[in-house]
Design a protein around this motif. Structure first.
Motif, mmCIF file in Angstrom:
data_model
loop_
_atom_site.group_PDB
_atom_site.id
_atom_site.type_symbol
_atom_site.label_atom_id
_atom_site.label_comp_id
_atom_site.label_asym_id
_atom_site.label_seq_id
_atom_site.Cartn_x
_atom_site.Cartn_y
_atom_site.Cartn_z
ATOM 1 N N PRO A 358 37.666 -21.010 19.212
ATOM 2 C CA PRO A 358 36.853 -20.179 18.328
ATOM 3 C C PRO A 358 35.805 -19.362 19.083
ATOM 4 C CG PRO A 358 36.152 -22.461 18.219
ATOM 5 C CD PRO A 358 37.346 -22.440 19.099
ATOM 6 N N ILE A 359 35.530 -18.186 18.554
ATOM 7 C CA ILE A 359 34.451 -17.358 19.070
ATOM 8 C C ILE A 359 33.317 -17.424 18.053
ATOM 9 C CG2 ILE A 359 33.730 -14.981 19.505
ATOM 10 C CD1 ILE A 359 36.558 -14.457 20.534
ATOM 11 N N ARG A 360 32.153 -17.824 18.521
ATOM 12 C CA ARG A 360 31.025 -17.994 17.596
ATOM 13 C C ARG A 360 29.903 -17.058 18.014
ATOM 14 N NH1 ARG A 360 31.903 -23.411 19.523
ATOM 15 N NH2 ARG A 360 33.401 -24.509 18.219
ATOM 16 N N LEU A 361 29.645 -16.050 17.177
ATOM 17 C CA LEU A 361 28.636 -15.049 17.500
ATOM 18 C C LEU A 361 27.424 -15.221 16.593
ATOM 19 C CD1 LEU A 361 30.982 -11.949 17.844
ATOM 20 C CD2 LEU A 361 30.300 -13.610 19.601
ATOM 21 N N SER A 362 26.267 -15.155 17.185
ATOM 22 C CA SER A 362 25.044 -15.394 16.422
ATOM 23 C C SER A 362 24.034 -14.291 16.672
ATOM 24 C CB SER A 362 24.458 -16.744 16.845
ATOM 25 O OG SER A 362 23.133 -16.839 16.424
ATOM 26 N N GLU A 363 23.304 -13.956 15.630
ATOM 27 C CA GLU A 363 22.284 -12.926 15.776
ATOM 28 C C GLU A 363 21.184 -13.148 14.759
ATOM 29 O OE1 GLU A 363 23.662 -8.932 15.133
ATOM 30 O OE2 GLU A 363 21.737 -8.065 15.724
ATOM 31 N N LEU A 364 19.935 -12.964 15.192
ATOM 32 C CA LEU A 364 18.842 -12.883 14.238
ATOM 33 C C LEU A 364 18.770 -11.411 13.860
ATOM 34 C CD1 LEU A 364 16.443 -15.270 16.098
ATOM 35 C CD2 LEU A 364 17.225 -15.582 13.750
ATOM 36 N N GLY A 365 19.452 -11.057 12.810
ATOM 37 C CA GLY A 365 19.632 -9.644 12.500
ATOM 38 C C GLY A 365 18.775 -9.190 11.340
#
Length: 647
Positions: A358-365
RNA sequence: GCUGGCGUAGCUCAGACGGCCAGAGCAGCUGAUUUGUAAUCAGCAGGUCGUGGGUUCGAGUCCCACCGCCAGCUCCA
């Protein structure tokens, strides 16, 4: 004929056919007779005065239970309607159900209820209650009911709508009358108006008939009713407590954040103290994201409208988006209401293989949503906010394990911020949906299994999922028992489709990944607002913007106070020295009012012995002569971010 | 967005019926005070009365519009 009833405790009671619930309660005990408001016979709620003609499982409902209070409140709603019809001739009435902690009644009336009207109505209700009018139940044919309620169009609509939950089964409807006032109602009610011991009207407002904004707007009155004056007082006290904790008051008062009018509705600025708490939250968020295998990405605040067309937002979300700005050659740009399309583009920036997942992308957007003006509510519902947003791309096979992990993550996060009671809603496939129904089932099953594994109490919200996938929303209970929606974990079948996402599988066939949207805090602003209310502004040590105030007793102790502060700072604490010329009492008061967790008082004795006087928020008694090195170490330890990670 | 309520100093509030220079407490600043656990004293400063129109000889007070806030409805992180 003798009947036999089984009571909840397993015991049996017998009695002649025709005996009432009231008689039965009286036979068991006078206390029960006084507290009884209705009986339940084989699952059916009956008035206390209803003669019983069948044997079965029987339960006496008392006014100390939520069910009993519902009946109380329902009866109070009737009395309210009676008062309104008395005092405002020509008004017509719609529905008046019990709700959590109270009741309301909707009226068709051209006159909006003003506060003084509520006082008058309350007085009238007191008279009706004092008159102790019995509630008399009667069945009638629908035709007869249409006649009785001919001048009340909303009642007619209910009668014609045949909703058994509102009226009764079959062709009969039931009405309750007291002293000439008749209301359509399924019951049950308390025996008489005199049973209403503690009723209060709280506010009025508009409400749409049947909750539909295209239908007539009615005037609603909210009230509350309790089994005793005492309970009513407790409830009103709870309301005050909630008011005292209101983040919209505490935020500016504690210098955490504000909503400058110049910015416009729903837009806030973070002051340094709130900014410190936010920084700590974000640090913690990043740490956990890293722990759970997420990678950090960043994306801009706007993008061409074409992106939002592809993502489907223009179709499904445009009413919440700000209007486009037109740039250059007529290209339209839209401010982002969500981060997902950007993360999808990152996924798609190169070919992906099963080995990558899995690719897990995170951002405080930071996102902006156009909320209708009436729904904005401080930091809890703003127009500009920051999502701790993540998007996980995985295979169908990986989905269950990924969901388990996401739930674990969410619970760790919430625990770290002092929440211990969780309730989850599992929202399943709605009527209008995209994707493969079988895949839906797999996903719903996987979500359910995660909840069970995580030991989270949950309810299933049938058909309430988003069109693109099922989801779990995690709610918490705060210190005073209020329920807040915080985290969310959503499976998405649509976006990977819309963007044609794929990965090369082991058999060299391109397959579509599944996507999981997840927000642990939800919105940083909202989470912070809830935290302020949860802690009533008194943050635990690790989150407090100022952790220690050092107060010298007199000027001659200032040098030592600064040494104390340096010592504390050297172990990582956030410290302030209050070197003002105010008296000590005032310095203490100031620090306590600002909800600083620790105040250290230093005077002659302390200078001599390298100690401090210690006073902690929430404690009324101080400690004297506490050795500085010990307390510094202890506080430094206590101020570490929590770590509830398993293993 | 809808219904109702509200908008006077940074905060909490006074300012009948429209009528002399719009007030108080707290916070702020200055000075005095040097104080051992929730308010030391004194002085000073601070207001386009949300904004814009209108009515009036005269508007913080009355009318209209807009903005913002509050409660609820609808919607939602």
């Amino acid at each position: 004929m003798t009947l036999r009833w089984e009571l909840p405790d397993g015991s049996f009671r017998t009695g002649e056919s025709g005996i009432t619930g009231q008689d039965l309660a009286g036979a068991i005990g006078p206390g029960l007779a006084r507290a009884a408001v209705a009986v339940e016979l084989d699952g059916e709620l009956l008035d206390l005065g209803r003669p019983l003609h069948t044997s079965g499982k029987l339960r006496i409902i008392t006014d100390r239970t939520e069910e009993g209070r519902d009946i109380l409140r329902h009866s109070a709603a009737h009395v309210l309607a009676q008062a309104v019809l008395d005092l405002f001739p020509g008004s017509t009435f719609a529905i008046g159900p019990p709700i959590e902690d109270g009741f309301y009644y909707d009226f068709g009336i051209d006159h909006p209820f003003l506060p003084e009207d509520l006082s008058r109505l309350e007085e009238r209700m007191e008279e009706l209650i004092a008159a102790d009018q019995p509630f008399i139940r009667r069945s009638m044919s629908r035709a007869e009911a249409l006649e009785v309620f001919q001048s009340h169009p909303f009642k007619l609509e209910i009668i014609e709508s045949v909703d058994p939950s509102e009226v009764a089964e079959g062709e009969e409807v039931t009405v309750y009358s007291n002293n000439g006032f008749v209301d359509l109602c399924r019951g049950p009610h308390v025996p008489s108006t005199g049973r209403l011991k503690a009723v209060k009207l709280l506010r009025s407002s508009g409400a749409y008939w049947r909750g539909d904004e295209n239908r007539p707007q009615l005037q609603r009155i909210y009230g509350t009713a309790w089994e005793s004056r005492r309970s009513l007082k407790d409830y009103l006290h709870r309301l005050e407590e909630a008011e005292r904790r209101d983040h919209r008051k505490l935020g500016p008062a504690l210098d955490l954040f504000s909503f400058p009018r110049q910015l416009g509705a729903g837009l806030m600025v973070w002051h340094p103290k709130g900014g410190m708490v936010r920084k700590l939250m974000e640090d913690h968020s990043r740490k956990l994201h890293e722990h759970f295998g997420f990678e950090f990405v960043f994306s801009p605040h706007l993008a061409r409208s074409q992106l939002w067309e592809t993502s489907g937002h223009l179709d499904f979300y445009s009413e919440n988006m700000y209007p486009p700005m037109v740039l250059d050659g007529g290209d339209q740009y839209l401010v982002k209401p969500m981060n997902c399309p950007f993360h999808v583009l990152i996924y798609r920036s190169r070919g992906r293989s099963y080995r990558d997942l899995p690719i897990r992308l995170s951002e405080l957007g930071g996102v902006y949503r156009y909320e209708r003006s009436g729904v904005i509510h401080g930091a809890l519902r703003a127009r500009g906010f920051t999502q701790d947003d993540s998007h996980t791309f995985c295979t169908r096979q990986q989905l269950p394990a990924e969901l388990d992990m996401h739930l674990l993550f969410v619970l760790s996060w919430l625990r770290d911020f002092g929440f211990s009671e969780f309730e989850a809603d599992l929202s399943t496939r709605p009527d209008k949906f995209v994707g493969d129904p079988q895949l839906w089932e797999v996903a719903e099953e996987a979500l359910l299994r995660s909840l069970q594994k995580g030991g989270v109490s949950h309810r299933v919200a049938e058909g309430e999922g988003a069109f693109y996938g099922p989801k779990i929303d995690v709610h918490v209970r705060d210190t005073i028992g209020r329920r807040w929606q915080m985290s969310t974990i959503q499976v998405d079948f649509a976006l990977p489709d819309n963007f044609g996402l794929e990965y090369a599988d082991t058999d060299n066939v391109f397959r579509r990944p599944v996507m999981i949207h997840s927000a642990k805090a939800g919105s940083i602003e909202r989470f912070f607002g809830v935290l302020v209310e949860h802690y009533a502004g008194a943050f635990p040590l690790w989150l407090a913007p100022i952790q220690v105030t050092v107060s010298p007793v007199a000027d001659r102790h200032s040098d030592y106070a600064r040494q104390v502060a340096e010592k504390l700072e050297s172990v990582g604490l956030r410290v302030r020295v209050d070197a003002s010329s105010d008296r000590l009492g005032e310095k203490i008061r100031r620090a306590m009012t600002a909800k600083h967790p620790v105040v250290m008082v230093v005077g002659d004795q302390d200078v001599k012995n390298a100690t401090v006087g210690l006073r902690r928020f929430g404690e009324t008694q101080e400690k004297r002569a506490v050795p500085l090195p010990e307390i510094a170490a202890a506080l430094a330890e206590e101020a570490l971010p929590p770590n509830s990670l398993p293993g």
